[in-house]
Design a protein around this motif. Structure first.
Motif, PDB file in Angstrom:
ATOM      1  N   ARG A   1      -0.048   3.943  -2.668  1.00 32.34           N
ATOM      2  CA  ARG A   1      -1.442   4.389  -2.698  1.00 32.34           C
ATOM      3  C   ARG A   1      -1.683   5.408  -1.591  1.00 32.34           C
ATOM      4  O   ARG A   1      -1.049   5.395  -0.556  1.00 32.34           O
ATOM      5  CB  ARG A   1      -2.394   3.222  -2.482  1.00 32.34           C
ATOM      6  CG  ARG A   1      -2.204   2.102  -3.451  1.00 32.34           C
ATOM      7  CD  ARG A   1      -3.039   2.326  -4.677  1.00 32.34           C
ATOM      8  NE  ARG A   1      -2.845   1.225  -5.616  1.00 32.34           N
ATOM      9  CZ  ARG A   1      -2.521   1.414  -6.866  1.00 32.34           C
ATOM     10  NH1 ARG A   1      -2.361   2.617  -7.331  1.00 32.34           N
ATOM     11  NH2 ARG A   1      -2.362   0.397  -7.672  1.00 32.34           N
ATOM     12  N   VAL A   2      -2.636   6.314  -1.845  1.00 30.20           N
ATOM     13  CA  VAL A   2      -3.074   7.270  -0.838  1.00 30.20           C
ATOM     14  C   VAL A   2      -4.527   6.939  -0.527  1.00 30.20           C
ATOM     15  O   VAL A   2      -5.367   6.952  -1.423  1.00 30.20           O
ATOM     16  CB  VAL A   2      -2.967   8.728  -1.340  1.00 30.20           C
ATOM     17  CG1 VAL A   2      -3.510   9.697  -0.305  1.00 30.20           C
ATOM     18  CG2 VAL A   2      -1.536   9.065  -1.684  1.00 30.20           C
ATOM     19  N   SER A   3      -4.816   6.640   0.713  1.00 30.25           N
ATOM     20  CA  SER A   3      -6.170   6.262   1.103  1.00 30.25           C
ATOM     21  C   SER A   3      -6.986   7.509   1.404  1.00 30.25           C
ATOM     22  O   SER A   3      -6.667   8.259   2.330  1.00 30.25           O
ATOM     23  CB  SER A   3      -6.139   5.353   2.327  1.00 30.25           C
ATOM     24  OG  SER A   3      -7.446   5.073   2.746  1.00 30.25           O
TER      25      SER A   3
ATOM     26  N   GLN B   1      -0.276   7.020  -5.840  1.00 32.30           N
ATOM     27  CA  GLN B   1       0.495   8.124  -5.270  1.00 32.30           C
ATOM     28  C   GLN B   1       1.293   8.894  -6.322  1.00 32.30           C
ATOM     29  O   GLN B   1       1.345  10.118  -6.284  1.00 32.30           O
ATOM     30  CB  GLN B   1       1.434   7.613  -4.177  1.00 32.30           C
ATOM     31  CG  GLN B   1       2.117   8.730  -3.441  1.00 32.30           C
ATOM     32  CD  GLN B   1       2.686   8.289  -2.116  1.00 32.30           C
ATOM     33  OE1 GLN B   1       2.482   7.168  -1.684  1.00 32.30           O
ATOM     34  NE2 GLN B   1       3.383   9.178  -1.471  1.00 32.30           N
TER      35      GLN B   1
ATOM     36  N   TYR C   1      -5.433  10.920   8.316  1.00 34.24           N
ATOM     37  CA  TYR C   1      -4.021  11.296   8.470  1.00 34.24           C
ATOM     38  C   TYR C   1      -3.280  11.250   7.133  1.00 34.24           C
ATOM     39  O   TYR C   1      -2.388  12.057   6.896  1.00 34.24           O
ATOM     40  CB  TYR C   1      -3.323  10.406   9.503  1.00 34.24           C
ATOM     41  CG  TYR C   1      -3.121   8.969   9.096  1.00 34.24           C
ATOM     42  CD1 TYR C   1      -1.954   8.555   8.480  1.00 34.24           C
ATOM     43  CD2 TYR C   1      -4.105   8.013   9.312  1.00 34.24           C
ATOM     44  CE1 TYR C   1      -1.766   7.238   8.095  1.00 34.24           C
ATOM     45  CE2 TYR C   1      -3.922   6.697   8.942  1.00 34.24           C
ATOM     46  CZ  TYR C   1      -2.755   6.311   8.332  1.00 34.24           C
ATOM     47  OH  TYR C   1      -2.570   5.017   7.953  1.00 34.24           O
ATOM     48  N   GLU C   2      -3.652  10.339   6.240  1.00 35.16           N
ATOM     49  CA  GLU C   2      -2.996  10.281   4.936  1.00 35.16           C
ATOM     50  C   GLU C   2      -3.391  11.477   4.075  1.00 35.16           C
ATOM     51  O   GLU C   2      -2.550  12.078   3.407  1.00 35.16           O
ATOM     52  CB  GLU C   2      -3.337   8.978   4.208  1.00 35.16           C
ATOM     53  CG  GLU C   2      -2.629   7.785   4.772  1.00 35.16           C
ATOM     54  CD  GLU C   2      -2.757   6.558   3.888  1.00 35.16           C
ATOM     55  OE1 GLU C   2      -2.803   6.697   2.654  1.00 35.16           O
ATOM     56  OE2 GLU C   2      -2.811   5.458   4.457  1.00 35.16           O
TER      57      GLU C   2
ATOM     58  N   GLU D   1      -8.536   7.556   5.032  1.00 35.61           N
ATOM     59  CA  GLU D   1      -7.689   7.776   6.212  1.00 35.61           C
ATOM     60  C   GLU D   1      -7.352   9.263   6.337  1.00 35.61           C
ATOM     61  O   GLU D   1      -6.630   9.824   5.515  1.00 35.61           O
ATOM     62  CB  GLU D   1      -6.400   6.956   6.111  1.00 35.61           C
ATOM     63  CG  GLU D   1      -6.619   5.466   6.101  1.00 35.61           C
ATOM     64  CD  GLU D   1      -7.156   4.938   7.414  1.00 35.61           C
ATOM     65  OE1 GLU D   1      -7.012   5.612   8.450  1.00 35.61           O
ATOM     66  OE2 GLU D   1      -7.735   3.843   7.378  1.00 35.61           O
TER      67      GLU D   1
ATOM     68  N   ASN E   1      -6.219   6.620  -6.550  1.00 33.61           N
ATOM     69  CA  ASN E   1      -5.374   6.761  -5.370  1.00 33.61           C
ATOM     70  C   ASN E   1      -3.914   6.384  -5.592  1.00 33.61           C
ATOM     71  O   ASN E   1      -3.176   6.189  -4.641  1.00 33.61           O
ATOM     72  CB  ASN E   1      -5.959   5.960  -4.204  1.00 33.61           C
ATOM     73  CG  ASN E   1      -5.962   4.476  -4.459  1.00 33.61           C
ATOM     74  OD1 ASN E   1      -5.738   4.015  -5.571  1.00 33.61           O
ATOM     75  ND2 ASN E   1      -6.214   3.708  -3.424  1.00 33.61           N
TER      76      ASN E   1
ATOM     77  N   TYR F   1      -1.666  14.572   5.566  1.00 32.27           N
ATOM     78  CA  TYR F   1      -0.234  14.602   5.244  1.00 32.27           C
ATOM     79  C   TYR F   1      -0.026  15.017   3.797  1.00 32.27           C
ATOM     80  O   TYR F   1       0.821  15.860   3.495  1.00 32.27           O
ATOM     81  CB  TYR F   1       0.404  13.240   5.498  1.00 32.27           C
ATOM     82  CG  TYR F   1       1.824  13.177   5.020  1.00 32.27           C
ATOM     83  CD1 TYR F   1       2.846  13.782   5.748  1.00 32.27           C
ATOM     84  CD2 TYR F   1       2.160  12.551   3.828  1.00 32.27           C
ATOM     85  CE1 TYR F   1       4.154  13.762   5.301  1.00 32.27           C
ATOM     86  CE2 TYR F   1       3.462  12.518   3.370  1.00 32.27           C
ATOM     87  CZ  TYR F   1       4.467  13.120   4.107  1.00 32.27           C
ATOM     88  OH  TYR F   1       5.753  13.102   3.658  1.00 32.27           O
ATOM     89  N   PHE F   2      -0.794  14.420   2.895  1.00 27.30           N
ATOM     90  CA  PHE F   2      -0.657  14.748   1.475  1.00 27.30           C
ATOM     91  C   PHE F   2      -0.985  16.220   1.232  1.00 27.30           C
ATOM     92  O   PHE F   2      -0.291  16.901   0.475  1.00 27.30           O
ATOM     93  CB  PHE F   2      -1.570  13.845   0.638  1.00 27.30           C
ATOM     94  CG  PHE F   2      -1.254  13.853  -0.815  1.00 27.30           C
ATOM     95  CD1 PHE F   2      -0.276  13.024  -1.329  1.00 27.30           C
ATOM     96  CD2 PHE F   2      -1.931  14.687  -1.692  1.00 27.30           C
ATOM     97  CE1 PHE F   2       0.033  13.034  -2.679  1.00 27.30           C
ATOM     98  CE2 PHE F   2      -1.631  14.701  -3.032  1.00 27.30           C
ATOM     99  CZ  PHE F   2      -0.647  13.875  -3.531  1.00 27.30           C
TER     100      PHE F   2
ATOM    101  N   ASP G   1       0.797  -1.219   0.000  1.00 29.07           N
ATOM    102  CA  ASP G   1       0.000   0.000   0.000  1.00 29.07           C
ATOM    103  C   ASP G   1       0.833   1.276   0.000  1.00 29.07           C
ATOM    104  O   ASP G   1       0.279   2.365   0.055  1.00 29.07           O
ATOM    105  CB  ASP G   1      -0.932   0.011   1.209  1.00 29.07           C
ATOM    106  CG  ASP G   1      -2.040  -1.007   1.073  1.00 29.07           C
ATOM    107  OD1 ASP G   1      -2.291  -1.452  -0.051  1.00 29.07           O
ATOM    108  OD2 ASP G   1      -2.641  -1.351   2.092  1.00 29.07           O
ATOM    109  N   ARG G   2       2.118   1.174  -0.051  1.00 32.81           N
ATOM    110  CA  ARG G   2       2.957   2.372   0.001  1.00 32.81           C
ATOM    111  C   ARG G   2       2.809   3.239  -1.248  1.00 32.81           C
ATOM    112  O   ARG G   2       3.120   4.414  -1.218  1.00 32.81           O
ATOM    113  CB  ARG G   2       4.432   2.006   0.182  1.00 32.81           C
ATOM    114  CG  ARG G   2       4.724   1.345   1.492  1.00 32.81           C
ATOM    115  CD  ARG G   2       4.593   2.335   2.619  1.00 32.81           C
ATOM    116  NE  ARG G   2       4.888   1.676   3.875  1.00 32.81           N
ATOM    117  CZ  ARG G   2       4.286   1.949   4.998  1.00 32.81           C
ATOM    118  NH1 ARG G   2       3.372   2.863   5.042  1.00 32.81           N
ATOM    119  NH2 ARG G   2       4.591   1.304   6.090  1.00 32.81           N
TER     120      ARG G   2
END
Length: 62
Positions: free
Chosen positions: A15-17, A49, A22-23, A20, A47, A26-27, A12-13
């Motif tokens: 991908r941006v959920s 990244q 916090y994701e 979530e 999603n 952060y983005f 999942d690294r």
């Protein structure tokens, strides 16, 4: 029995959920966007990244 530290999963690294907080936060802070702008990017482009980062940079240039 301890966890096997050699078995690590990074699927999942790349991908941006959007679910979530916090994701998304952060983005948004990483590219100086608002949370609604990030959610719109995810809705429009998916999603992945790499794609989102490219589109966020384009959005920042406008």
């Amino acid at each position: 029995m301890p966890d096997d530290k050699a078995k690590r999963d990074f699927r999942d690294r790349d991908r941006v959920s959007g679910d979530e907080e916090y994701e998304v936060g952060y983005f948004a802070s990483k590219f100086q966007l608002t949370i609604p702008e990030v959610r719109e990017l995810i809705k429009k482009h998916g999603n992945d990244q790499e794609t989102l980062e490219r589109e966020a940079k384009e959005l920042g240039r406008r």
